[in-house]
Design an enzyme around this catalytic site. Structure first.
Site, PDB file in Angstrom:
ATOM      1  N   ASP A  66      21.949  -9.030 -36.836  1.00  0.00           N
ATOM      2  CA  ASP A  66      22.875  -9.433 -37.915  1.00  0.00           C
ATOM      3  C   ASP A  66      22.862  -8.447 -39.080  1.00  0.00           C
ATOM      4  O   ASP A  66      23.141  -8.824 -40.222  1.00  0.00           O
ATOM      5  CB  ASP A  66      22.550 -10.847 -38.433  1.00  0.00           C
ATOM      6  N   LYS A 100      26.063  -4.053 -37.952  1.00  0.00           N
ATOM      7  CA  LYS A 100      26.298  -2.866 -37.122  1.00  0.00           C
ATOM      8  C   LYS A 100      27.774  -2.649 -36.825  1.00  0.00           C
ATOM      9  O   LYS A 100      28.257  -1.516 -36.788  1.00  0.00           O
ATOM     10  CB  LYS A 100      25.502  -2.986 -35.829  1.00  0.00           C
ATOM     11  N   LYS A 151      30.492  -3.241 -38.517  1.00  0.00           N
ATOM     12  CA  LYS A 151      31.226  -2.600 -39.599  1.00  0.00           C
ATOM     13  C   LYS A 151      30.961  -1.104 -39.632  1.00  0.00           C
ATOM     14  O   LYS A 151      31.882  -0.292 -39.784  1.00  0.00           O
ATOM     15  CB  LYS A 151      30.841  -3.224 -40.950  1.00  0.00           C
ATOM     16  N   GLY A 189      27.199 -10.857 -32.105  1.00  0.00           N
ATOM     17  CA  GLY A 189      28.499 -10.965 -32.754  1.00  0.00           C
ATOM     18  C   GLY A 189      28.634  -9.900 -33.819  1.00  0.00           C
ATOM     19  O   GLY A 189      27.905  -9.909 -34.810  1.00  0.00           O
ATOM     20  N   HIS A 190      29.530  -8.949 -33.600  1.00  0.00           N
ATOM     21  CA  HIS A 190      29.731  -7.870 -34.563  1.00  0.00           C
ATOM     22  C   HIS A 190      31.024  -8.112 -35.329  1.00  0.00           C
ATOM     23  O   HIS A 190      32.110  -8.117 -34.750  1.00  0.00           O
ATOM     24  CB  HIS A 190      29.764  -6.515 -33.843  1.00  0.00           C
ATOM     25  N   THR A 191      30.887  -8.360 -36.640  1.00  0.00           N
ATOM     26  CA  THR A 191      32.022  -8.720 -37.481  1.00  0.00           C
ATOM     27  C   THR A 191      32.611  -7.494 -38.148  1.00  0.00           C
ATOM     28  O   THR A 191      31.911  -6.700 -38.763  1.00  0.00           O
ATOM     29  CB  THR A 191      31.585  -9.736 -38.552  1.00  0.00           C
ATOM     30  N   GLN A 237      21.883  -6.990 -31.363  1.00  0.00           N
ATOM     31  CA  GLN A 237      20.657  -7.604 -31.891  1.00  0.00           C
ATOM     32  C   GLN A 237      19.897  -6.588 -32.773  1.00  0.00           C
ATOM     33  O   GLN A 237      20.525  -5.787 -33.438  1.00  0.00           O
ATOM     34  CB  GLN A 237      19.780  -8.155 -30.764  1.00  0.00           C
ATOM     35  N   SER A 259      27.662 -15.205 -36.706  1.00  0.00           N
ATOM     36  CA  SER A 259      29.053 -14.979 -36.322  1.00  0.00           C
ATOM     37  C   SER A 259      29.338 -15.481 -34.917  1.00  0.00           C
ATOM     38  O   SER A 259      30.480 -15.756 -34.566  1.00  0.00           O
ATOM     39  CB  SER A 259      29.401 -13.486 -36.424  1.00  0.00           C
ATOM     40  N   THR A 278      27.063 -18.034 -33.289  1.00  0.00           N
ATOM     41  CA  THR A 278      26.592 -19.415 -33.154  1.00  0.00           C
ATOM     42  C   THR A 278      26.942 -20.304 -34.334  1.00  0.00           C
ATOM     43  O   THR A 278      26.960 -21.525 -34.203  1.00  0.00           O
ATOM     44  CB  THR A 278      25.063 -19.425 -32.997  1.00  0.00           C
ATOM     45  N   GLY A 279      27.194 -19.708 -35.516  1.00  0.00           N
ATOM     46  CA  GLY A 279      27.441 -20.494 -36.719  1.00  0.00           C
ATOM     47  C   GLY A 279      26.177 -21.037 -37.346  1.00  0.00           C
ATOM     48  O   GLY A 279      26.212 -21.719 -38.376  1.00  0.00           O
ATOM     49  N   ARG A 308      21.250 -18.739 -41.171  1.00  0.00           N
ATOM     50  CA  ARG A 308      20.182 -17.758 -41.005  1.00  0.00           C
ATOM     51  C   ARG A 308      19.080 -18.002 -42.031  1.00  0.00           C
ATOM     52  O   ARG A 308      19.343 -18.377 -43.176  1.00  0.00           O
ATOM     53  CB  ARG A 308      20.739 -16.339 -41.179  1.00  0.00           C
ATOM     54  N   SER A 350      26.363   0.054 -47.959  1.00  0.00           N
ATOM     55  CA  SER A 350      27.496  -0.864 -47.926  1.00  0.00           C
ATOM     56  C   SER A 350      27.442  -1.771 -49.149  1.00  0.00           C
ATOM     57  O   SER A 350      26.393  -2.343 -49.461  1.00  0.00           O
ATOM     58  CB  SER A 350      27.452  -1.706 -46.650  1.00  0.00           C
ATOM     59  N   GLY A 365      29.980  -4.214 -49.706  1.00  0.00           N
ATOM     60  CA  GLY A 365      30.902  -5.315 -49.471  1.00  0.00           C
ATOM     61  C   GLY A 365      31.305  -5.346 -48.014  1.00  0.00           C
ATOM     62  O   GLY A 365      31.028  -4.414 -47.261  1.00  0.00           O
TER      63      GLY A 365
END
Length: 423
Positions: free
Chosen positions: A13, A16, A18, A40-42, A222, A297, A299-300, A303, A409, A411
């Site tokens: 998390d 990565k 972005k 999950g890569h957002t 991961q 992202s 599993t919801g 964290r 980063s 934002g």
């Protein structure tokens, strides 16, 4: 040419996706080398937020080739939904997405085995995402697995044989109640979608690309502390998340590895069970979670949050041979008066600066404190605008790790990424 590797240095998390999206213009090929849809890569750009689970994060640049490597495990149901979501954005993947024939398939029965195994562990459960990842890798190492290339080779016969084995385990070993039919129907629909793509001998494909002078970025899933060999075992994932995993997960020789880009948050998070030395159970932890929107992202799940763990970070840098660092989510800590970094552990009353064999809840962090920068970092567009306190934070990390922080980063958006001009 070399293969540059980008990977997470914490418990996943780290952001990565972005960074891959930002770096993609510099490369011809973007590849995934391990893990499955538990990742999950957002990505966020042009007022669009999109989450990828299996497909490499370079897919939104239409002139780039994206490869799902042999080390990845694929759930056809999730893959189909991912494809449908991307198509809605007007993106045609038929010529830009390639899939390794040697990548293993997650069967519906793998998901059920995952749930049965977790239920059997009771309080000792590891916090699986229940996506069937572990059982799939178990079949891979047990030489029973079903691979993408099998789709056109007596596929139904091989599928039925493996499912029969799983049914025996579920009925006799776990005595687990289940219904496979609904997900199985979706699964075979996903197989049809998967078969429409270019299925390749990815190791040959990528090595030929290197010979032709093409540049390749390998995208990890991961994080290092979830690596099956070097993470906080047994609370880990089922694959090698470290740099060496790019070699086995893509078929790339070690001497082909170039830059190793390690990504970490300015603080720490973890999802699921397992040790977390710097975890915060107070208002500071709640503030990090709220400001950082720290919910999985994929599993919801909320964290767990804590201060930056420099002991674990230095360990990850060592294991991966990291050549440069990228610090994410620095803006999340804008409101703190005091910020801490864990620089050593107290283990049975003894102060140590390395990750011990047994990571337990008894480890006590020893902190160094820093003055907060109290600045809205989301408005910063150049490193010359960094406040003095923020520079002090970065300088300390660089001095302790011996590795430069090249990207910061500030934002979630693609544009909120600052590349530092280092000597």
């Amino acid at each position: 040419m070399k293969v540059d590797v980008l990977l997470g240095l914490q418990w996943g998390d780290e952001g990565k996706g972005k960074v891959v999206d930002v770096l993609t213009p510099k490369y011809n090929f973007i590849t995934r080398f391990q893990g499955g849809p538990n990742a999950g890569h957002t990505l966020e750009f042009n007022e669009i937020k999109h989450v990828l689970h299996t497909i490499p994060s370079g897919i939104f640049r239409d002139d780039k080739i994206n490869v799902i490597g042999n080390g990845v495990v694929i759930d056809p149901v999730i893959f189909k939904k991912e494809i449908e979501g991307i198509k809605k954005l007007g993106i045609n993947l038929s010529k830009t997405l390639f899939i390794s024939k040697k990548a293993h398939l997650i069967l519906p029965s793998h998901r059920i085995l995952d749930a049965a195994s977790e239920a059997a562990k009771g309080k000792s459960k590891i916090g699986s995402t229940l996506k069937g990842i572990g059982p799939t890798y178990m079949d891979k190492t047990g030489r029973n697995g079903l691979r993408v290339g099998d789709i056109k080779l007596n596929f139904k016969e091989k599928y039925d044989s493996l499912v029969d084995k799983h049914r025996l385990m579920l009925d006799k070993l776990y005595e687990f109640d289940y219904d496979i039919s609904e997900y199985e129907t979706e699964w075979f629909e996903g197989i049809k979608v998967l078969a429409e793509f270019q299925l390749i001998d990815s190791e040959q494909f990528l090595n030929d690309a290197l010979k032709d002078g093409k540049s390749i970025l390998a995208e990890g899933a991961q994080g290092t502390m979830l690596d099956v060999d070097f993470g906080s075992y047994p609370f880990v994932t089922s694959s090698n998340t470290v740099c060496a995993g790019a070699c086995t997960g893509l078929g790339i020789a070690p001497n082909r590895i170039g830059r190793v880009i390690g990504i970490f948050k300015a603080y720490c998070t973890r999802v699921g069970m397992g040790p977390f030395p710097t975890e915060l159970f107070d208002a500071d932890g709640d503030l990090l979670r709220a400001k950082g929107n720290e919910f999985g992202s994929t599993t919801g799940r909320a964290r767990r949050c804590g201060w930056l763990d420099l002991v674990a970070l230095k360990y990850s840098i060592m294991i991966n041979g990291v050549t440069e660092l990228t610090m994410m989510k620095s803006d999340v800590m804008d409101d703190f008066d005091t910020i801490k970094i864990c620089t050593s552990y107290l283990v049975n009353g003894e102060e140590v600066e390395h990750v011990p064999y047994e990571m337990t809840d008894d480890i006590k962090p020893v902190y160094t404190e820093f003055k907060g920068w109290k600045t809205d970092m989301t408005t910063v567009t150049h490193e010359n605008e960094f406040p003095e306190e923020f520079n002090a934070y970065i300088d300390f990390i660089e001095e302790e790790t011996g590795v430069p922080v090249k990207i910061v980063s500030v934002g979630p958006n693609r544009a909120q990424t600052i590349e530092r001009m280092l000597d």
